[in-house]
Design an enzyme around this catalytic site. Structure first.
Site, PDB file in Angstrom:
ATOM      1  N   LYS A 228      -0.215 -14.285  -7.969  1.00 23.09           N
ATOM      2  CA  LYS A 228      -0.219 -15.493  -8.820  1.00 23.09           C
ATOM      3  C   LYS A 228       0.641 -15.296 -10.067  1.00 23.09           C
ATOM      4  O   LYS A 228       1.200 -16.259 -10.587  1.00 23.09           O
ATOM      5  CB  LYS A 228      -1.644 -15.831  -9.220  1.00 23.09           C
ATOM      6  N   GLN A 323       2.510  -8.208 -15.960  1.00 22.11           N
ATOM      7  CA  GLN A 323       2.299  -7.791 -14.571  1.00 22.11           C
ATOM      8  C   GLN A 323       3.256  -8.494 -13.618  1.00 22.11           C
ATOM      9  O   GLN A 323       3.729  -7.911 -12.650  1.00 22.11           O
ATOM     10  CB  GLN A 323       0.850  -8.100 -14.157  1.00 22.11           C
TER      11      GLN A 323
END
Lengths: 375, 375
Positions: A228, A323
């Protein structure tokens, strides 16, 4: 609502395998005490207090720090019942006991909740070898495993292999501060084989304001939590280019579809329906409208790609790394290695923008390519 | 990009059934000329000019009005090549010809694009009986069909039955103004049986900034366009209650799931994958973060339900009515009639809040109910 509510679990189903032993009570330890770890301890402690199949006490392993006042963090938590450093103002429940000794925190527990920062899990697991009960069950709330060329390194698999115990996962649209305030949220438990174990985790985390749904798809649920962030970077580019709502919705949808196809490529067992769960579409939505990956990617696009992600991260995130940027580089390498980049034009384009090979506006040229060569 | 781009369709596939007749050129008429109708005419006109299988000219039927200047709207459109009233500042393409005479606008066309306001389609179809070519194909861009107790009244079905011709649909995350500015957008064509017809519609609407995907699921695609407004009202309540991102993402996900289940209840042919298309998840996202249903529902919740939707609509929408409020009442009646309200707690709760039976905060109490009786 919340702590004062009467328990509502009287008609809930199975209590899991261990509970079949008459009089057996599960003991829970939470390994980690950041904001999400502290919220997890609060959720769990509410239930252990109210359910007869659990010991009241919840041990929470805390990486010890000395506060400015000179007091130890664990002492402060045990004195105030609040994580004064990482979740101030929120009572955790008096049955949460902070413990700076990792071995001691886990030794009696048969249910282990892993919720540390990603980069600590390696050392923690290594120091826990032969220290946990052989009948223990684990669950990982850690987002952000590594995707290596030889395959993804799932954190749940790593925990499982290091400690010789089964490991489930819990993911979803879970901004910790909102759950701490008891705003309604939900999550997905991904489990491997044993439905009763999944039900036990669901029971342990479910509160009136936190709804948990079990799905037999560890890999799909865990990969969603990482991928995501790549979609959020694409969404941030669209925001930074002021492309509008239609474009953003389209990019989110393409991203969700590539997440699904990438997961299925790595694990044929992954289920389409997982992407309709909280860990899928819901978490993608929260991450693409809030969250730091989106925010820094927006700044990157507004600067026309002239300031690197490293520079923007240093300025906007006080030393934390995004990330999404790391993940999409790893995803790109996997796809390149397998010769499949063309099937994942969004992921490929996001990496090429992040690495400076393409300008941020390429996120839309990618979309145009799709017109010329429709699937 | 846009009008000046060179054509990129040289390698596109089938040209549809009619094009198999050597030398046959399709003639397109657009019935409707609001902002979306004008944008549709612009998209179509770009392609008819560039593709050899279409006559250049696109007729656009305009409900005639006299402008403040005294000029007729059709004359102004044909003089300026802009819809000066409903889409000012956007050139439609010189091959768009506005025509106030409905019969004349459609008589030669074998491809009819219906894009009028919902409430006009009844009279338009009645006046078109026996006036359209028997080999004509229709497509409906109209969102908001009626859901009656005896079943939903799909606009595509209505057009098809009234005129004796096949009717496809085009839906998606399509805010008209953004497409008018050539910001990248996408849409879904829902078709019934004939893939070649679907490809022809895809070809007619696709531009470098507008991507169209065909799906063999007319009912699923068309129902998405209506039911999303119910989800947007739920999302608006969450915004008005300041419940935060987790709650909103959860409510959107529950809404998407109930949309899917409701569609499958009415039409067993509806496909799960349709909800991953632009008409599904993407349109739900745009509508739940923008759009007037969300906006008025937010105001309703901020006022604690003390001011009715009628009152807020009158104040905020200059006489327009919210589709979502009407749709959810109809959906509720269908579910009540079939004894299925309990399976659709979000839809049921939205109606009960809209009708004043429950306070706006019930949108979260509904969620709590789900904890106590997990599916």
């Amino acid at each position: 609502m919340g702590e004062n509510a009467t328990t509502h679990h009287t008609n809930s189903a199975n209590n899991g395998a261990n509970d079949n032993q008459i009089g057996f009570k599960s003991r829970v330890s939470v390994i980690g005490s950041g904001s999400w770890g502290s919220v997890a301890a609060k959720l769990v402690a509410f239930n252990t207090l109210n359910l007869s199949s659990f010991h009241d006490e919840v041990k929470m392993w805390v990486f010890e720090e000395t506060l400015q006042s000179g007091e130890k963090l664990t002492d402060a938590i045990n004195r105030t019942n609040e994580n004064v450093k990482y979740l101030p103002g929120i009572k955790l429940g008096k049955n949460v006991i902070a413990d700076p000794d990792l071995d001691n925190a886990v030794k009696d527990a048969n249910m282990l909740v892993f919720v540390t920062p990603h980069q600590f899990i390696d050392n923690i697991c290594k120091s826990l070898v032969d220290k946990v009960r052989s009948d223990a069950e684990a669950i990982s709330l850690i987002k952000g495993m590594e995707v290596k060329i030889e395959g993804p390194c799932l954190i749940s698999t790593y925990i499982s292999e290091q400690l010789g115990i089964n490991c489930s996962v819990l993911m979803g649209a879970n901004l910790a501060n909102e759950i701490a305030e008891e705003k309604f949220s939900e999550a997905t438990v991904g489990y491997r084989n044993n439905r009763e174990i999944a039900e036990q985790w669901v029971q342990l985390f479910t509160t009136p304001y936190f709804m948990v749904t079990p799905v037999q798809d560890v890999e799909g649920v865990e990969l969603c939590g990482t991928l995501k962030n790549v979609v959020a970077i694409a969404a941030g580019f669209v925001d930074g280019l002021d492309m509008g709502n239609n474009t953003k919705a389209a990019i989110i949808r393409f991203g969700l579809r590539e997440m699904r196809e990438f997961c299925k490529l790595l694990f044929s067992s992954v289920k389409d329906d997982t992407f309709f769960e909280s860990c899928g579409v819901a978490d993608v939505i929260t991450t693409c409208f809030g969250g730091r990956n989106r925010k820094v990617a927006e700044a990157f696009a507004r600067n026309g790609g002239k300031r690197s992600f490293d520079e923007l991260e240093a300025e906007m995130l006080q030393g934390q790394k995004l990330q999404g940027v790391t993940t999409v580089r790893e995803v790109y390498e996997v796809l390149r290695h397998r010769g499949l980049l063309e099937l994942f034009p969004l992921f490929a384009t996001v990496h090429e923008i992040c690495s400076g090979c393409l300008p941020p506006s390429a996120i839309v040229i990618y979309s145009e390519k799709k017109n010329i060569f429709p699937v």
